[in-house]
Write an enzyme that holds these catalytic residues in place. Structure first.
Site, PDB file in Angstrom:
ATOM      1  N   SER A 139     -33.098 -34.706 -10.813  1.00 47.91           N
ATOM      2  CA  SER A 139     -31.896 -34.290 -10.071  1.00 47.91           C
ATOM      3  C   SER A 139     -31.805 -35.025  -8.737  1.00 47.91           C
ATOM      4  O   SER A 139     -30.730 -35.476  -8.335  1.00 47.91           O
ATOM      5  CB  SER A 139     -31.965 -32.797  -9.745  1.00 47.91           C
ATOM      6  OG  SER A 139     -31.311 -32.046 -10.708  1.00 47.91           O
ATOM      7  N   GLY A 152     -20.875 -32.731  -2.525  1.00 47.00           N
ATOM      8  CA  GLY A 152     -20.276 -31.404  -2.449  1.00 47.00           C
ATOM      9  C   GLY A 152     -18.946 -31.331  -3.157  1.00 47.00           C
ATOM     10  O   GLY A 152     -17.919 -31.759  -2.603  1.00 47.00           O
ATOM     11  N   ALA A 165     -23.538 -39.416 -13.485  1.00 47.14           N
ATOM     12  CA  ALA A 165     -24.673 -38.493 -13.439  1.00 47.14           C
ATOM     13  C   ALA A 165     -24.913 -37.851 -14.808  1.00 47.14           C
ATOM     14  O   ALA A 165     -26.053 -37.666 -15.235  1.00 47.14           O
ATOM     15  CB  ALA A 165     -24.430 -37.419 -12.381  1.00 47.14           C
ATOM     16  N   GLN A 223     -46.838 -23.239 -41.924  1.00 52.95           N
ATOM     17  CA  GLN A 223     -45.537 -23.864 -42.197  1.00 52.95           C
ATOM     18  C   GLN A 223     -44.504 -23.556 -41.114  1.00 52.95           C
ATOM     19  O   GLN A 223     -43.710 -24.412 -40.725  1.00 52.95           O
ATOM     20  CB  GLN A 223     -45.010 -23.404 -43.555  1.00 52.95           C
ATOM     21  CG  GLN A 223     -45.804 -23.980 -44.720  1.00 52.95           C
ATOM     22  CD  GLN A 223     -45.276 -23.508 -46.068  1.00 52.95           C
ATOM     23  OE1 GLN A 223     -44.281 -22.804 -46.145  1.00 52.95           O
ATOM     24  NE2 GLN A 223     -45.952 -23.890 -47.133  1.00 52.95           N
ATOM     25  N   GLU A 225     -23.121 -30.133 -13.760  1.00 54.15           N
ATOM     26  CA  GLU A 225     -22.491 -31.363 -14.292  1.00 54.15           C
ATOM     27  C   GLU A 225     -21.596 -31.054 -15.480  1.00 54.15           C
ATOM     28  O   GLU A 225     -21.491 -31.843 -16.425  1.00 54.15           O
ATOM     29  CB  GLU A 225     -23.564 -32.373 -14.720  1.00 54.15           C
ATOM     30  CG  GLU A 225     -24.403 -32.873 -13.580  1.00 54.15           C
ATOM     31  CD  GLU A 225     -23.689 -33.923 -12.765  1.00 54.15           C
ATOM     32  OE1 GLU A 225     -22.538 -34.258 -13.104  1.00 54.15           O
ATOM     33  OE2 GLU A 225     -24.287 -34.405 -11.790  1.00 54.15           O
ATOM     34  N   THR A 281     -18.505 -28.444  -5.904  1.00 53.84           N
ATOM     35  CA  THR A 281     -18.369 -27.038  -6.305  1.00 53.84           C
ATOM     36  C   THR A 281     -18.152 -26.132  -5.093  1.00 53.84           C
ATOM     37  O   THR A 281     -18.769 -26.318  -4.046  1.00 53.84           O
ATOM     38  CB  THR A 281     -19.654 -26.603  -7.043  1.00 53.84           C
ATOM     39  OG1 THR A 281     -19.875 -27.507  -8.124  1.00 53.84           O
ATOM     40  CG2 THR A 281     -19.545 -25.190  -7.565  1.00 53.84           C
TER      41      THR A 281
END
Ligand code: TGC
Ligand code: FAD
Length: 388
Positions: free
Chosen positions: A95, A134, A246, A283, A367, A136
Protein backbone atom coordinates in the site's frame (compact mmCIF):
# COMPACT_ATOMS: atom_id res chain seq x y z
CA UNK A 1 15.03 -21.78 2.33
CA UNK A 2 13.31 -18.42 1.72
CA UNK A 3 10.12 -17.72 -0.20
CA UNK A 4 10.21 -19.37 -3.64
CA UNK A 5 6.99 -17.99 -5.10
CA UNK A 6 4.41 -20.08 -6.89
CA UNK A 7 4.97 -20.89 -10.56
CA UNK A 8 2.96 -23.95 -11.54
CA UNK A 9 2.71 -22.87 -15.19
CA UNK A 10 6.34 -21.88 -15.59
CA UNK A 11 5.60 -18.21 -16.07
CA UNK A 12 9.24 -17.46 -15.37
CA UNK A 13 9.88 -18.53 -18.94
CA UNK A 14 7.89 -15.47 -20.05
CA UNK A 15 9.75 -12.95 -17.90
CA UNK A 16 12.91 -11.17 -19.05
CA UNK A 17 16.15 -11.40 -17.09
CA UNK A 18 15.65 -7.84 -15.92
CA UNK A 19 12.14 -8.58 -14.64
CA UNK A 20 13.38 -11.64 -12.75
CA UNK A 21 16.26 -9.61 -11.32
CA UNK A 22 13.87 -6.93 -10.05
CA UNK A 23 11.67 -9.60 -8.48
CA UNK A 24 14.75 -11.17 -6.87
CA UNK A 25 15.89 -7.92 -5.34
CA UNK A 26 12.45 -7.10 -3.92
CA UNK A 27 12.03 -10.69 -2.68
CA UNK A 28 15.38 -10.51 -0.89
CA UNK A 29 14.46 -7.16 0.64
CA UNK A 30 11.14 -8.50 1.90
CA UNK A 31 12.83 -11.58 3.35
CA UNK A 32 15.60 -9.65 5.11
CA UNK A 33 13.87 -6.40 6.08
CA UNK A 34 10.09 -6.82 6.10
CA UNK A 35 9.36 -10.35 7.36
CA UNK A 36 11.39 -10.01 10.58
CA UNK A 37 9.63 -6.82 11.71
CA UNK A 38 6.17 -6.77 10.19
CA UNK A 39 4.29 -8.79 12.79
CA UNK A 40 5.56 -6.45 15.50
CA UNK A 41 4.37 -3.40 13.54
CA UNK A 42 1.06 -5.09 12.82
CA UNK A 43 0.50 -5.72 16.53
CA UNK A 44 1.61 -2.18 17.41
CA UNK A 45 -0.39 -0.54 14.66
CA UNK A 46 2.57 1.29 13.13
CA UNK A 47 4.27 1.47 9.74
CA UNK A 48 7.99 0.54 9.56
CA UNK A 49 8.94 3.95 8.20
CA UNK A 50 12.66 3.23 8.31
CA UNK A 51 12.09 0.87 5.36
CA UNK A 52 11.05 3.74 3.08
CA UNK A 53 14.63 4.77 2.21
CA UNK A 54 15.61 1.23 1.35
CA UNK A 55 12.50 0.82 -0.76
CA UNK A 56 13.48 4.00 -2.58
CA UNK A 57 17.00 2.66 -3.19
CA UNK A 58 15.42 -0.40 -4.78
CA UNK A 59 13.50 1.87 -7.15
CA UNK A 60 10.13 0.91 -5.68
CA UNK A 61 8.70 4.44 -5.84
CA UNK A 62 7.82 5.34 -9.39
CA UNK A 63 8.78 2.00 -10.94
CA UNK A 64 7.35 3.04 -14.33
CA UNK A 65 8.09 6.78 -14.06
CA UNK A 66 10.91 7.89 -16.44
CA UNK A 67 14.40 8.09 -14.97
CA UNK A 68 14.71 11.81 -15.80
CA UNK A 69 12.23 12.44 -12.97
CA UNK A 70 13.88 9.97 -10.59
CA UNK A 71 11.69 6.97 -11.41
CA UNK A 72 13.03 3.53 -12.32
CA UNK A 73 11.79 3.69 -15.93
CA UNK A 74 10.91 -0.02 -15.82
CA UNK A 75 7.97 -1.76 -17.49
CA UNK A 76 4.66 -2.85 -16.02
CA UNK A 77 5.62 -6.50 -15.56
CA UNK A 78 8.44 -5.30 -13.31
CA UNK A 79 6.06 -3.01 -11.45
CA UNK A 80 3.61 -5.88 -10.99
CA UNK A 81 6.26 -8.31 -9.79
CA UNK A 82 7.57 -5.74 -7.32
CA UNK A 83 4.05 -5.23 -5.90
CA UNK A 84 3.58 -9.02 -5.68
CA UNK A 85 6.73 -9.41 -3.62
CA UNK A 86 5.94 -6.47 -1.34
CA UNK A 87 2.46 -7.75 -0.57
CA UNK A 88 3.84 -11.19 0.10
CA UNK A 89 5.43 -9.35 3.06
CA UNK A 90 2.34 -7.36 4.01
CA UNK A 91 -0.44 -5.45 2.24
CA UNK A 92 0.58 -2.35 4.21
CA UNK A 93 4.03 -2.30 2.63
CA UNK A 94 2.57 -2.69 -0.85
CA UNK A 95 0.00 0.00 0.00
CA UNK A 96 2.77 2.40 0.95
CA UNK A 97 4.45 1.86 -2.43
CA UNK A 98 1.13 1.96 -4.32
CA UNK A 99 0.18 5.30 -2.82
CA UNK A 100 3.60 6.84 -3.34
CA UNK A 101 3.90 5.60 -6.94
CA UNK A 102 0.44 5.30 -8.45
CA UNK A 103 -1.52 7.81 -6.44
CA UNK A 104 1.02 10.58 -5.85
CA UNK A 105 3.86 10.35 -8.39
CA UNK A 106 1.56 9.27 -11.23
CA UNK A 107 -0.88 12.24 -10.97
CA UNK A 108 2.02 14.68 -10.66
CA UNK A 109 3.74 13.08 -13.65
CA UNK A 110 0.57 12.85 -15.74
CA UNK A 111 -1.28 16.03 -14.72
CA UNK A 112 1.37 18.26 -13.12
CA UNK A 113 3.22 21.27 -14.52
CA UNK A 114 6.91 20.89 -15.38
CA UNK A 115 7.77 22.81 -12.17
CA UNK A 116 5.61 20.49 -10.05
CA UNK A 117 7.25 17.45 -11.63
CA UNK A 118 10.78 18.78 -11.11
CA UNK A 119 10.02 19.78 -7.53
CA UNK A 120 8.21 16.67 -6.31
CA UNK A 121 9.02 13.58 -8.36
CA UNK A 122 12.72 13.22 -7.43
CA UNK A 123 11.91 13.81 -3.74
CA UNK A 124 9.12 11.24 -3.82
CA UNK A 125 11.28 8.71 -5.67
CA UNK A 126 13.99 8.91 -3.01
CA UNK A 127 11.51 9.00 -0.11
CA UNK A 128 12.82 12.44 0.85
CA UNK A 129 9.12 13.29 0.68
CA UNK A 130 6.14 11.04 1.43
CA UNK A 131 2.81 11.54 -0.27
CA UNK A 132 -0.85 10.67 0.21
CA UNK A 133 -3.98 10.71 -1.95
CA UNK A 134 -7.18 12.23 -0.63
CA UNK A 135 -10.29 11.26 -2.56
CA UNK A 136 -12.64 9.48 -0.13
CA UNK A 137 -14.78 11.57 2.20
CA UNK A 138 -16.85 10.59 5.25
CA UNK A 139 -20.04 10.58 3.15
CA UNK A 140 -18.60 9.75 -0.27
CA UNK A 141 -16.66 6.52 -0.66
CA UNK A 142 -17.83 4.46 -3.63
CA UNK A 143 -19.36 7.58 -5.14
CA UNK A 144 -16.50 10.10 -5.05
CA UNK A 145 -18.22 12.26 -7.66
CA UNK A 146 -20.49 13.52 -4.87
CA UNK A 147 -17.56 14.96 -2.87
CA UNK A 148 -18.23 18.14 -0.92
CA UNK A 149 -14.63 19.27 -0.34
CA UNK A 150 -14.39 22.43 -2.35
CA UNK A 151 -11.90 25.01 -3.54
CA UNK A 152 -12.63 28.66 -4.14
CA UNK A 153 -10.38 30.85 -6.28
CA UNK A 154 -8.86 33.77 -4.36
CA UNK A 155 -6.54 36.61 -5.45
CA UNK A 156 -3.45 34.63 -4.46
CA UNK A 157 -4.53 31.01 -4.94
CA UNK A 158 -7.30 28.80 -3.58
CA UNK A 159 -9.20 28.38 -0.34
CA UNK A 160 -9.88 24.72 0.54
CA UNK A 161 -12.62 23.50 2.86
CA UNK A 162 -13.73 19.95 3.61
CA UNK A 163 -12.47 16.61 4.95
CA UNK A 164 -11.02 13.42 3.55
CA UNK A 165 -11.22 10.12 5.37
CA UNK A 166 -9.39 6.79 5.33
CA UNK A 167 -6.26 8.28 3.80
CA UNK A 168 -3.24 5.97 3.70
CA UNK A 169 -0.07 7.76 4.90
CA UNK A 170 -2.11 10.91 5.68
CA UNK A 171 -0.28 11.77 8.92
CA UNK A 172 3.10 10.82 7.46
CA UNK A 173 2.78 12.79 4.25
CA UNK A 174 4.78 15.86 3.25
CA UNK A 175 2.43 16.42 0.34
CA UNK A 176 -1.19 15.45 -0.17
CA UNK A 177 -2.83 15.09 -3.57
CA UNK A 178 -6.28 16.39 -2.71
CA UNK A 179 -9.33 16.21 -4.95
CA UNK A 180 -11.85 19.00 -4.50
CA UNK A 181 -14.53 20.74 -6.54
CA UNK A 182 -13.70 24.09 -8.07
CA UNK A 183 -16.79 25.70 -9.61
CA UNK A 184 -18.42 22.26 -9.47
CA UNK A 185 -15.59 20.49 -11.35
CA UNK A 186 -13.28 17.98 -9.65
CA UNK A 187 -9.69 19.27 -9.62
CA UNK A 188 -6.45 18.04 -8.04
CA UNK A 189 -4.37 20.13 -5.61
CA UNK A 190 -0.96 19.58 -4.02
CA UNK A 191 -1.25 20.54 -0.37
CA UNK A 192 1.94 20.65 1.68
CA UNK A 193 2.24 19.58 5.28
CA UNK A 194 2.07 22.49 7.71
CA UNK A 195 -0.10 24.66 5.47
CA UNK A 196 -2.27 26.80 7.81
CA UNK A 197 -5.79 25.36 7.91
CA UNK A 198 -4.60 21.83 7.02
CA UNK A 199 -4.52 19.22 9.77
CA UNK A 200 -4.47 15.43 10.00
CA UNK A 201 -5.75 12.94 12.51
CA UNK A 202 -4.70 9.31 12.65
CA UNK A 203 -7.55 6.78 12.55
CA UNK A 204 -7.06 4.16 15.26
CA UNK A 205 -8.80 0.89 16.10
CA UNK A 206 -8.39 -0.90 12.76
CA UNK A 207 -8.49 -4.71 12.72
CA UNK A 208 -7.04 -4.79 9.19
CA UNK A 209 -4.03 -3.19 7.50
CA UNK A 210 -2.75 -2.46 10.97
CA UNK A 211 0.82 -1.87 9.79
CA UNK A 212 -0.35 1.07 7.70
CA UNK A 213 -1.06 4.60 8.90
CA UNK A 214 -4.60 5.68 7.97
CA UNK A 215 -5.76 9.24 8.58
CA UNK A 216 -8.34 11.90 8.22
CA UNK A 217 -7.35 15.11 6.39
CA UNK A 218 -9.13 18.28 7.48
CA UNK A 219 -9.18 21.57 5.54
CA UNK A 220 -10.53 24.62 7.30
CA UNK A 221 -10.11 27.77 5.26
CA UNK A 222 -6.81 26.35 4.07
CA UNK A 223 -5.12 28.82 1.73
CA UNK A 224 -2.90 27.28 -0.90
CA UNK A 225 -0.90 29.06 -3.60
CA UNK A 226 -2.07 29.34 -7.20
CA UNK A 227 0.57 26.90 -8.40
CA UNK A 228 -0.86 24.12 -6.17
CA UNK A 229 -3.41 23.08 -8.76
CA UNK A 230 -2.63 20.17 -11.10
CA UNK A 231 -3.23 21.87 -14.45
CA UNK A 232 -3.85 18.71 -16.45
CA UNK A 233 -6.65 17.13 -14.43
CA UNK A 234 -10.26 18.20 -14.89
CA UNK A 235 -13.22 16.12 -13.82
CA UNK A 236 -13.52 12.78 -12.04
CA UNK A 237 -11.51 11.07 -14.76
CA UNK A 238 -8.37 12.62 -13.16
CA UNK A 239 -8.52 10.69 -9.87
CA UNK A 240 -10.06 7.65 -11.58
CA UNK A 241 -7.08 7.43 -13.93
CA UNK A 242 -4.82 7.27 -10.86
CA UNK A 243 -6.98 4.51 -9.41
CA UNK A 244 -6.51 2.51 -12.59
CA UNK A 245 -2.74 2.55 -11.97
CA UNK A 246 -3.08 1.53 -8.33
CA UNK A 247 -5.71 -1.14 -9.02
CA UNK A 248 -3.34 -2.63 -11.58
CA UNK A 249 -0.64 -2.94 -8.89
CA UNK A 250 -3.13 -4.45 -6.44
CA UNK A 251 -4.08 -7.17 -8.92
CA UNK A 252 -0.44 -8.35 -8.73
CA UNK A 253 0.01 -7.53 -5.05
CA UNK A 254 -2.90 -9.65 -3.90
CA UNK A 255 -1.25 -12.65 -5.54
CA UNK A 256 1.79 -12.15 -3.30
CA UNK A 257 -0.39 -12.35 -0.19
CA UNK A 258 -2.15 -15.42 -1.65
CA UNK A 259 1.20 -17.09 -2.38
CA UNK A 260 2.40 -16.46 1.15
CA UNK A 261 -0.79 -18.08 2.52
CA UNK A 262 -0.49 -21.04 0.14
CA UNK A 263 3.17 -21.61 0.95
CA UNK A 264 2.53 -21.50 4.68
CA UNK A 265 -0.49 -23.83 4.40
CA UNK A 266 1.39 -26.34 2.25
CA UNK A 267 4.36 -26.46 4.64
CA UNK A 268 2.11 -26.75 7.64
CA UNK A 269 -0.05 -29.48 6.10
CA UNK A 270 3.02 -31.59 5.34
CA UNK A 271 4.38 -31.37 8.87
CA UNK A 272 1.25 -31.35 11.06
CA UNK A 273 0.35 -34.89 12.17
CA UNK A 274 -3.21 -35.86 13.11
CA UNK A 275 -4.66 -39.38 13.18
CA UNK A 276 -1.03 -40.57 12.79
CA UNK A 277 -0.66 -38.95 9.35
CA UNK A 278 0.32 -35.57 8.00
CA UNK A 279 -2.89 -33.59 7.44
CA UNK A 280 -1.67 -33.11 3.83
CA UNK A 281 -2.63 -36.76 3.26
CA UNK A 282 -6.33 -36.05 3.80
CA UNK A 283 -8.40 -35.44 0.68
CA UNK A 284 -10.23 -32.44 2.14
CA UNK A 285 -6.95 -30.69 2.94
CA UNK A 286 -5.54 -31.47 -0.51
CA UNK A 287 -8.69 -30.07 -2.08
CA UNK A 288 -8.14 -26.75 -0.27
CA UNK A 289 -4.49 -26.62 -1.30
CA UNK A 290 -5.36 -27.43 -4.91
CA UNK A 291 -8.03 -24.72 -4.97
CA UNK A 292 -5.45 -22.21 -3.80
CA UNK A 293 -2.87 -23.26 -6.38
CA UNK A 294 -5.49 -23.31 -9.12
CA UNK A 295 -6.76 -19.81 -8.39
CA UNK A 296 -3.30 -18.32 -7.87
CA UNK A 297 -2.22 -19.72 -11.25
CA UNK A 298 -5.28 -18.28 -13.01
CA UNK A 299 -4.70 -14.97 -11.24
CA UNK A 300 -1.08 -14.90 -12.41
CA UNK A 301 -2.17 -15.36 -16.01
CA UNK A 302 -4.68 -12.52 -15.68
CA UNK A 303 -2.07 -10.21 -14.16
CA UNK A 304 0.57 -11.09 -16.73
CA UNK A 305 -1.73 -10.52 -19.69
CA UNK A 306 -2.88 -7.25 -18.13
CA UNK A 307 0.76 -6.16 -17.90
CA UNK A 308 1.33 -6.94 -21.57
CA UNK A 309 -1.69 -4.85 -22.54
CA UNK A 310 -0.64 -2.03 -20.20
CA UNK A 311 2.85 -1.97 -21.68
CA UNK A 312 1.29 -1.63 -25.14
CA UNK A 313 -1.04 1.11 -23.84
CA UNK A 314 -3.92 -1.16 -24.86
CA UNK A 315 -5.37 -1.84 -21.41
CA UNK A 316 -8.87 -0.62 -20.56
CA UNK A 317 -9.83 0.36 -16.96
CA UNK A 318 -12.58 -2.28 -17.00
CA UNK A 319 -9.98 -4.97 -17.64
CA UNK A 320 -8.16 -3.74 -14.53
CA UNK A 321 -11.43 -4.01 -12.59
CA UNK A 322 -11.72 -7.67 -13.59
CA UNK A 323 -8.20 -8.47 -12.39
CA UNK A 324 -8.46 -6.45 -9.14
CA UNK A 325 -11.85 -7.98 -8.35
CA UNK A 326 -10.79 -11.55 -9.11
CA UNK A 327 -7.32 -11.54 -7.62
CA UNK A 328 -8.28 -9.87 -4.35
CA UNK A 329 -11.27 -12.19 -4.01
CA UNK A 330 -9.21 -15.33 -4.52
CA UNK A 331 -6.42 -14.03 -2.28
CA UNK A 332 -8.90 -13.47 0.53
CA UNK A 333 -10.29 -16.97 0.02
CA UNK A 334 -6.71 -18.33 0.09
CA UNK A 335 -6.20 -16.46 3.37
CA UNK A 336 -9.32 -18.01 4.85
CA UNK A 337 -8.46 -21.54 3.65
CA UNK A 338 -4.86 -21.22 4.85
CA UNK A 339 -6.07 -20.03 8.23
CA UNK A 340 -8.34 -23.07 8.39
CA UNK A 341 -5.55 -25.50 7.44
CA UNK A 342 -3.38 -24.12 10.25
CA UNK A 343 -6.09 -24.95 12.80
CA UNK A 344 -5.65 -23.01 16.05
CA UNK A 345 -2.12 -22.06 15.04
CA UNK A 346 -3.68 -20.12 12.18
CA UNK A 347 -4.73 -17.35 14.53
CA UNK A 348 -1.19 -16.81 15.82
CA UNK A 349 1.14 -14.11 14.60
CA UNK A 350 3.84 -16.77 14.26
CA UNK A 351 2.24 -17.60 10.90
CA UNK A 352 1.41 -14.88 8.36
CA UNK A 353 -2.00 -16.20 7.35
CA UNK A 354 -4.40 -14.40 9.66
CA UNK A 355 -2.57 -11.10 9.13
CA UNK A 356 -2.87 -11.48 5.34
CA UNK A 357 -6.49 -12.53 5.66
CA UNK A 358 -7.38 -9.52 7.78
CA UNK A 359 -5.42 -7.17 5.49
CA UNK A 360 -7.19 -8.48 2.42
CA UNK A 361 -10.54 -7.40 3.88
CA UNK A 362 -9.29 -3.84 3.39
CA UNK A 363 -7.86 -4.58 -0.04
CA UNK A 364 -11.27 -5.92 -1.04
CA UNK A 365 -12.83 -2.59 -0.02
CA UNK A 366 -10.35 0.07 -1.08
CA UNK A 367 -9.60 1.12 -4.63
CA UNK A 368 -13.21 0.25 -5.48
CA UNK A 369 -15.06 -2.41 -3.54
CA UNK A 370 -15.53 -5.89 -5.00
CA UNK A 371 -19.14 -5.01 -5.81
CA UNK A 372 -18.28 -1.67 -7.42
CA UNK A 373 -15.96 -3.56 -9.78
CA UNK A 374 -18.81 -6.00 -10.48
CA UNK A 375 -20.96 -3.03 -11.50
CA UNK A 376 -18.17 -1.51 -13.62
CA UNK A 377 -17.93 -4.82 -15.49
CA UNK A 378 -21.69 -5.23 -15.64
CA UNK A 379 -22.00 -1.83 -17.24
CA UNK A 380 -19.20 -2.61 -19.67
CA UNK A 381 -20.76 -5.80 -20.99
CA UNK A 382 -24.43 -4.76 -20.98
CA UNK A 383 -24.11 -1.05 -21.66
CA UNK A 384 -26.49 -0.47 -18.71
CA UNK A 385 -25.43 1.26 -15.48
CA UNK A 386 -26.68 -0.45 -12.31
CA UNK A 387 -25.04 2.06 -9.93
CA UNK A 388 -28.28 3.90 -9.19
P1 TGC B 1 -18.25 7.98 -14.56
O1 TGC B 1 -19.27 8.87 -15.20
O2 TGC B 1 -18.34 6.52 -14.82
O3 TGC B 1 -16.78 8.46 -14.97
C1 TGC B 1 -16.39 9.82 -14.88
C2 TGC B 1 -15.27 10.04 -15.90
O4 TGC B 1 -14.15 9.24 -15.56
C3 TGC B 1 -13.83 8.29 -16.62
N1 TGC B 1 -13.45 7.04 -15.94
C4 TGC B 1 -12.18 6.62 -15.83
N2 TGC B 1 -11.04 7.12 -16.30
C5 TGC B 1 -9.90 6.46 -16.00
N3 TGC B 1 -9.86 5.34 -15.26
C6 TGC B 1 -11.01 4.82 -14.76
N4 TGC B 1 -10.96 3.71 -14.00
C7 TGC B 1 -12.24 5.45 -15.04
N5 TGC B 1 -13.53 5.22 -14.71
C8 TGC B 1 -14.25 6.19 -15.27
C9 TGC B 1 -15.13 8.18 -17.40
O5 TGC B 1 -14.86 7.79 -18.73
C10 TGC B 1 -15.65 9.60 -17.31
O6 TGC B 1 -14.88 10.40 -18.20
P2 TGC B 1 -15.55 11.66 -18.95
O7 TGC B 1 -14.49 12.15 -19.85
O8 TGC B 1 -16.76 11.11 -19.67
O9 TGC B 1 -15.94 12.63 -17.88
O10 TGC B 1 -18.24 8.33 -13.01
P3 TGC B 1 -19.24 7.94 -11.86
O11 TGC B 1 -19.40 9.13 -10.98
O12 TGC B 1 -20.49 7.31 -12.42
O13 TGC B 1 -18.41 6.86 -11.01
C11 TGC B 1 -18.07 5.64 -11.50
C12 TGC B 1 -17.49 4.74 -10.38
C13 TGC B 1 -18.54 4.41 -9.34
C14 TGC B 1 -17.08 3.46 -11.07
C15 TGC B 1 -16.27 5.40 -9.74
O14 TGC B 1 -16.61 6.51 -9.06
C16 TGC B 1 -15.49 4.47 -8.84
O15 TGC B 1 -14.58 3.81 -9.31
N6 TGC B 1 -15.80 4.40 -7.51
C17 TGC B 1 -14.96 3.70 -6.55
C18 TGC B 1 -14.17 4.71 -5.73
C19 TGC B 1 -12.78 4.25 -5.41
O16 TGC B 1 -12.25 3.33 -6.00
N7 TGC B 1 -12.15 4.95 -4.48
C20 TGC B 1 -10.79 4.67 -4.15
C21 TGC B 1 -10.21 5.77 -3.29
S1 TGC B 1 -8.46 5.75 -3.22
C22 TGC B 1 -8.05 4.40 -2.35
O17 TGC B 1 -8.84 3.60 -1.98
C23 TGC B 1 -6.61 4.27 -2.08
S2 TGC B 1 -6.19 2.92 -1.15
C24 TGC B 1 -4.52 3.12 -1.29
C25 TGC B 1 -3.73 2.08 -0.65
O18 TGC B 1 -3.53 2.13 0.58
O19 TGC B 1 -3.17 1.20 -1.42
P1 FAD C 1 -19.38 2.68 0.82
O1 FAD C 1 -19.21 3.37 -0.48
O2 FAD C 1 -20.27 3.31 1.82
O3 FAD C 1 -19.90 1.20 0.52
C1 FAD C 1 -20.45 0.37 1.56
C2 FAD C 1 -21.02 -0.90 0.88
O4 FAD C 1 -22.04 -0.53 -0.06
C3 FAD C 1 -19.95 -1.67 0.08
O5 FAD C 1 -20.20 -3.05 0.20
C4 FAD C 1 -20.22 -1.23 -1.36
O6 FAD C 1 -19.80 -2.20 -2.32
C5 FAD C 1 -21.74 -1.08 -1.34
N1 FAD C 1 -22.21 -0.16 -2.37
C6 FAD C 1 -21.95 1.17 -2.52
N2 FAD C 1 -22.55 1.65 -3.60
C7 FAD C 1 -23.18 0.60 -4.19
C8 FAD C 1 -23.99 0.45 -5.38
N3 FAD C 1 -24.23 1.48 -6.20
N4 FAD C 1 -24.50 -0.77 -5.63
C9 FAD C 1 -24.23 -1.83 -4.84
N5 FAD C 1 -23.49 -1.75 -3.71
C10 FAD C 1 -22.99 -0.55 -3.40
N6 FAD C 1 -9.38 6.42 0.10
C11 FAD C 1 -8.60 7.40 -0.40
O7 FAD C 1 -9.09 8.33 -1.04
N7 FAD C 1 -7.25 7.39 -0.20
C12 FAD C 1 -6.62 6.41 0.51
O8 FAD C 1 -5.40 6.43 0.65
C13 FAD C 1 -7.43 5.38 1.08
N8 FAD C 1 -6.85 4.42 1.86
C14 FAD C 1 -7.66 3.54 2.52
C15 FAD C 1 -7.09 2.71 3.49
C16 FAD C 1 -7.90 1.85 4.21
C17 FAD C 1 -7.30 1.01 5.31
C18 FAD C 1 -9.29 1.76 3.92
C19 FAD C 1 -10.17 0.78 4.66
C20 FAD C 1 -9.86 2.58 2.97
C21 FAD C 1 -9.05 3.50 2.28
N9 FAD C 1 -9.61 4.43 1.38
C22 FAD C 1 -8.83 5.41 0.84
C23 FAD C 1 -11.06 4.49 1.22
C24 FAD C 1 -11.63 3.44 0.29
O9 FAD C 1 -11.33 3.71 -1.04
C25 FAD C 1 -13.16 3.39 0.52
O10 FAD C 1 -13.36 2.80 1.78
C26 FAD C 1 -13.88 2.63 -0.56
O11 FAD C 1 -13.86 3.31 -1.79
C27 FAD C 1 -15.35 2.33 -0.18
O12 FAD C 1 -15.98 3.45 0.32
P2 FAD C 1 -16.79 3.37 1.73
O13 FAD C 1 -15.90 2.74 2.73
O14 FAD C 1 -17.32 4.72 1.99
O15 FAD C 1 -17.96 2.36 1.47
Amino acid sequence: MGFQGVDYYNLDELFTEEEIMIRRSVRDFVESDVVPVIEHHYQEGSFPLDLARKMAELGLFGVTIPTEYGGAGANNVSYGLAMQELERGDSAVRSFASVQSSLVMYPIYRFGSEEQKRKWLPQLATAAAIGCFGLTEPDFGSNPGGMITNAVKTDSGYLLNGAKMWITNGCLADVAVVWAKLDGVVRGFLVEKGQPGFSTQEMKGKHSLRASVTSELIFQDCEIPADSILPGAEGLRGPLACLTQARYGISWGALGAAMSCYESALDYAKSRIQFDKPIASFQLVQQKLVWMLNEITKGQLLAFRLAQMKDKAAMRPQQVSLAKRNNVHIALECGRLARDIHGANGILGEYPVMRHMANLETVKTYEGTHDIHTLILGQDITGISAFF
